[in-house]
Scaffold this motif. Structure first.
Motif, short mmCIF file in Angstrom:
data_model
loop_
_atom_site.label_atom_id
_atom_site.label_comp_id
_atom_site.label_asym_id
_atom_site.label_seq_id
_atom_site.Cartn_x
_atom_site.Cartn_y
_atom_site.Cartn_z
N ASP A 105 0.73 -1.23 -0.14
CA ASP A 105 0.08 -0.03 -0.08
C ASP A 105 0.80 1.22 0.18
O ASP A 105 0.41 2.41 -0.12
N TYR A 137 -5.90 -1.52 3.43
CA TYR A 137 -6.32 -2.31 2.27
C TYR A 137 -7.00 -1.38 1.33
O TYR A 137 -6.88 -1.41 0.10
N TYR A 138 -7.59 -0.30 1.81
CA TYR A 138 -8.00 0.87 1.11
C TYR A 138 -7.36 1.62 0.21
O TYR A 138 -7.46 2.30 -0.54
N SER A 141 -4.75 -0.04 -5.27
CA SER A 141 -5.49 0.60 -6.42
C SER A 141 -6.61 -0.21 -6.71
O SER A 141 -6.58 -1.47 -6.16
N ARG A 142 -7.51 0.18 -7.40
CA ARG A 142 -8.66 -0.84 -7.68
C ARG A 142 -8.63 -2.13 -8.61
O ARG A 142 -8.87 -3.04 -8.36
N ASP A 143 -7.49 -1.75 -9.44
CA ASP A 143 -7.13 -2.89 -10.59
C ASP A 143 -6.38 -3.94 -9.43
O ASP A 143 -6.61 -4.99 -9.40
N LYS A 145 -6.78 -4.55 -6.08
CA LYS A 145 -7.81 -5.12 -5.31
C LYS A 145 -8.65 -6.16 -6.27
O LYS A 145 -8.88 -7.33 -5.44
N ALA A 146 -8.78 -5.86 -7.32
CA ALA A 146 -9.61 -6.64 -8.25
C ALA A 146 -8.83 -8.21 -8.58
O ALA A 146 -9.53 -9.21 -8.86
N GLN A 329 -6.81 13.98 -3.85
CA GLN A 329 -7.05 12.95 -4.83
C GLN A 329 -7.23 13.57 -6.40
O GLN A 329 -6.84 13.25 -7.19
N THR A 333 -5.26 12.58 -9.36
CA THR A 333 -5.84 12.24 -10.75
C THR A 333 -5.20 13.16 -12.04
O THR A 333 -4.80 12.76 -12.82
N ARG A 396 -14.20 5.74 -19.81
CA ARG A 396 -13.24 4.66 -18.99
C ARG A 396 -13.83 3.41 -19.08
O ARG A 396 -13.04 2.40 -19.37
N THR A 400 -11.66 0.39 -20.65
CA THR A 400 -11.66 -0.94 -20.24
C THR A 400 -12.04 -2.21 -20.64
O THR A 400 -11.17 -3.15 -20.69
#
Length: 455
Positions: A105, A137-138, A141-143, A145-146, A329, A333, A396, A400
């Motif tokens: 993280d 954990y938060y 990145s989203r990718d 975690k997926a 954030q 970005t 987006r 993806t």
């Protein structure tokens, strides 16, 4: 050798607490296959995440390849170390290699540029088990975690820590009062590593440990920004807030932004207005600090913002997660989009032989319109990732999906080619003797390497 390393668990059965997480790790490793997602072990520091990973490797006879935050974790470094390790077999006789990435993280800044994206790519191509370790954990990145399976480690209860401390005392042939062990376990706050360190510090040069010997072994009580912000909104005493402000690593200007980011937790608009007024006044002192380089003014800024916000909140508390300021954030970005745009310009410039400046100023819109007509073709042609395609087509979700579909098609083609049986060559006309173009009526002329078909 300090006792943390000396008494580190060597087997999973030696790990204290978190039996559910340990069982989940073992079941994952017992019948591991390439179809299984890597694990992410997450939880507060000192509760056994890294030790459990090493213990699992010992139980499974796996070799460990480890990277932590002290290593350079750029994309190239990760691909060189973890990438190569995840696709090659062990030379030490171990059945497999466990790729262990600690503090996953904390992939940020210049030193870790491209690291998070590289991990996702390494996971997709890995032939060896991978475990990531994170405190938050938060923050992943989203990718990422997926692509992984989470395993939560919880803080240890004091009654679970005491037996382990008693075992260490017995191994060191040192007498310890039960009251002293209970005191250490309670002070540790669920942190086994801190408990062992406190025991070690208190026991130096002693054969008998009592509660009076613990004054030198207190756990480092440095407060976190989350505790400070939460304390302000819960209405802690003024003295406690000011003490915590000194202990946090963040400077007063960062603390001010954290408090502002949580201002929505105020109970009503009047409270928010009062809180904003205090933050505004504190900001004046912060500005004077930087203009005059007189850092004594920071204490006034801290007192105004913390005591003022605590008074405005009226001990209402924080009902929800404490998040970093929204502007951070947005800035992140924007920085990411700028980096993606620059990388895409360099890539297209090399393939189309158009200078980067001219491409950005004169051709970017035209290229976007062309790519929007058939995005899948240009994903293959230019090797675009989801970020780059989204920059061109401004969608987006669609970007993806297109990139994933193209990747699936390429993988299916590779699987089909590798699955074909090679002809024996007996009674068959060799390919070398076939005239060119026999298999199809059209003759296709290959483009030179790197030549684009955009124009």
């Amino acid at each position: 050798m300090d006792w943390v390393e000396k008494y580190r668990p060597q087997r999973l059965q030696d790990v204290v607490g978190n039996s559910g997480a340990v069982r989940q790790m073992y079941e994952w490793a017992r019948d591991w296959s390439r179809q299984k997602k890597p694990l992410v072990l997450y939880g507060k520091p000192g509760i056994g995440k890294t030790s459990s990973a090493h213990a699992l490797a010992n139980d499974m006879n796996w070799e460990v390849v480890e990277l932590n935050a002290s290593d350079q974790r750029t994309k190239s470094a990760l691909e060189r170390v973890a990438g190569a390790g995840s696709t090659t077999a062990s030379l030490s006789g171990a059945t497999r290699k466990l790729i262990l990435l600690d503090e996953a993280d904390n992939l940020h800044g210049q030193a870790d540029r491209g690291g998070a994206k590289a991990i996702v790519e390494i996971i997709a191509a890995a032939r060896q088990p991978i475990i990531l370790i994170a405190n938050d954990y938060y923050a992943l990145s989203r990718d990422l975690k997926a692509a992984t399976e989470p395993v939560q480690f919880r803080a240890l209860q004091a009654r679970s820590i005491v037996p382990r401390l008693r075992q260490i005392c017995a191994a060191e042939r040192m007498a310890c009062d039960p009251v002293a062990l209970d005191e250490i376990a309670n002070r540790a706050g669920g942190d086994m590593r801190a408990a062992v360190n406190m025991l070690y510090a208190a026991a130096i040069g002693k054969e008998h440990l009592t509660a009076e010997d613990l004054h030198t072994s207190a756990k480092d009580e440095r407060s976190t920004i989350f505790e400070l912000v939460g304390g302000a909104y819960k209405g802690l005493r003024d003295a406690d807030l000011l003490r915590m402000a000194v202990q946090v690593e963040d400077t007063p200007d960062a603390v001010e932004q954290w408090l502002e980011g949580s201002i929505d937790h105020m109970p009503d608009s009047a409270s928010r207005a009062k809180g904003y007024a205090c933050l505004s006044r504190a900001d004046e002192f912060i500005g004077r600090t930087y203009r005059r380089q007189y850092y004594t003014l920071w204490r006034y800024a801290s007192a105004i913002m913390l005591i003022g916000v605590a008074d405005a909140a009226g001990a209402h508390g924080v009902h929800g997660r404490i998040l970093p300021p929204a502007r951070w954030q947005k800035m992140g970005t924007s920085k990411k989009q700028k980096a993606v745009r620059g990388g895409l310009a360099r890539k297209l410039s090399g393939m189309t032989h158009i200078p980067e400046d001219a491409l950005r100023e004169d051709f970017f819109t035209a290229i976007s319109i062309i790519v929007e007509q058939d995005p899948a073709t240009y994903v293959r042609e230019f090797q675009l990732d989801a970020d780059e395609l989204a920059l061109l087509i401004h969608d987006r979700a669609m970007a993806t999906k297109v990139v994933k579909d193209v990747a699936k098609e390429e993988k299916a083609k590779e699987k089909k080619i590798s699955g074909k049986e090679k002809p024996s060559g007996k009674g068959r006309k060799t390919r070398d003797n076939d005239p060119p173009g026999d298999d199809s009526g059209d003759v296709q002329q290959d483009l030179p390497p790197g030549q684009a078909t955009l124009f």
